[in-house]
Design a protein around this motif. Structure first.
Motif, short mmCIF file in Angstrom:
data_model
loop_
_atom_site.label_atom_id
_atom_site.label_comp_id
_atom_site.label_asym_id
_atom_site.label_seq_id
_atom_site.Cartn_x
_atom_site.Cartn_y
_atom_site.Cartn_z
N LYS A 102 0.83 -1.20 0.00
CA LYS A 102 0.00 0.00 0.00
C LYS A 102 0.87 1.26 0.00
CE LYS A 102 -3.63 2.38 2.63
NZ LYS A 102 -3.25 3.63 2.09
N LYS A 103 1.91 1.26 0.83
CA LYS A 103 2.81 2.42 0.88
C LYS A 103 3.47 2.65 -0.48
CE LYS A 103 4.01 2.45 5.77
NZ LYS A 103 5.09 2.25 6.75
N PHE A 104 3.88 1.56 -1.11
CA PHE A 104 4.50 1.70 -2.43
C PHE A 104 3.51 2.28 -3.44
CE2 PHE A 104 4.88 -0.26 -6.65
CZ PHE A 104 5.96 0.49 -7.10
N LEU A 105 2.32 1.72 -3.48
CA LEU A 105 1.32 2.18 -4.45
C LEU A 105 0.88 3.62 -4.17
CD1 LEU A 105 -0.76 -1.08 -4.84
CD2 LEU A 105 0.78 -0.06 -6.53
N ASP A 106 0.97 4.05 -2.91
CA ASP A 106 0.64 5.43 -2.54
C ASP A 106 1.81 6.39 -2.78
OD1 ASP A 106 -1.90 4.69 -1.76
OD2 ASP A 106 -1.42 4.62 0.39
N GLY A 107 2.95 5.86 -3.24
CA GLY A 107 4.12 6.69 -3.51
C GLY A 107 4.95 7.00 -2.29
N LYS A 108 4.77 6.24 -1.21
CA LYS A 108 5.49 6.50 0.04
C LYS A 108 6.62 5.50 0.28
CE LYS A 108 1.35 8.43 2.09
NZ LYS A 108 0.27 8.23 3.05
N PHE A 109 6.92 4.68 -0.72
CA PHE A 109 7.97 3.68 -0.60
C PHE A 109 8.71 3.64 -1.94
CE2 PHE A 109 10.12 -0.19 0.37
CZ PHE A 109 9.93 -0.47 1.71
N ASP A 110 10.00 3.78 -1.92
CA ASP A 110 10.80 3.78 -3.13
C ASP A 110 10.61 2.47 -3.90
OD1 ASP A 110 13.15 4.91 -4.72
OD2 ASP A 110 13.85 2.89 -4.18
N PRO A 111 10.33 2.54 -5.21
CA PRO A 111 10.07 1.33 -6.00
C PRO A 111 11.24 0.34 -6.00
CG PRO A 111 9.60 3.29 -7.29
CD PRO A 111 10.16 3.74 -6.00
N TYR A 112 12.45 0.87 -6.13
CA TYR A 112 13.62 0.00 -6.16
C TYR A 112 13.78 -0.73 -4.82
CZ TYR A 112 18.30 -1.57 -7.40
OH TYR A 112 19.41 -2.34 -7.69
N ASP A 113 13.63 0.00 -3.73
CA ASP A 113 13.71 -0.63 -2.41
C ASP A 113 12.59 -1.64 -2.22
OD1 ASP A 113 15.90 0.91 -1.77
OD2 ASP A 113 14.75 2.41 -0.66
N PHE A 114 11.40 -1.29 -2.67
CA PHE A 114 10.26 -2.21 -2.56
C PHE A 114 10.54 -3.51 -3.29
CE2 PHE A 114 6.37 -4.04 -4.27
CZ PHE A 114 5.61 -4.18 -3.12
N SER A 115 11.12 -3.42 -4.48
CA SER A 115 11.35 -4.62 -5.29
C SER A 115 12.30 -5.60 -4.60
CB SER A 115 11.86 -4.25 -6.68
OG SER A 115 13.19 -3.77 -6.64
N PHE A 116 13.14 -5.11 -3.70
CA PHE A 116 14.03 -6.00 -2.93
C PHE A 116 13.45 -6.33 -1.55
CE2 PHE A 116 17.04 -4.38 -6.00
CZ PHE A 116 17.77 -5.52 -6.30
#
Length: 104
Positions: free
Chosen positions: A5-19
């Motif tokens: 949810k944080k990623f989709l809301d733009g509150k989590f870096d995509p690259y960090d999320f992917s790891f």
């Protein structure tokens, strides 16, 4: 799911999320298996691969049609989220039906 949810809301870096997401999922899988086996299987089947396909650099994506830019990555996660919500809802409905059938 909060991390997603944080990623989709733009509150989590995509690259960090992917790891980070696959790593977090691996550590939480035993608990999730007990709570919602269908969701656990769905997450473990699709999310590590979706995360592995994200590549922020356009030069690296050239000639690699399977790699996802940020837009395609988010779209794929949104489709996955919709599927996982349906799976969770079916699980809850089935559990309620089972409880009602057993106790009434």
């Amino acid at each position: 799911m909060e991390m997603m949810k944080k990623f989709l809301d733009g509150k989590f870096d995509p690259y960090d999320f992917s790891f980070d997401f696959p790593e977090c999922l691996a550590s939480l899988t035993p608990k999730l298996e007990k709570e919602n086996r269908a969701l656990s299987e769905l997450l473990n089947e699709d999310m590590p691969e979706i995360c592995a396909d994200y590549e922020p650099e356009p030069v690296v994506r050239e000639g690699q049609p399977g790699l996802l830019d940020i837009s395609k990555f988010k779209k794929k996660l949104l489709r996955f989220t919709a599927r996982s919500i349906r799976s969770t809802f079916r699980h809850i409905v089935w559990k309620c039906f089972y409880i009602r059938w057993c106790y009434f």
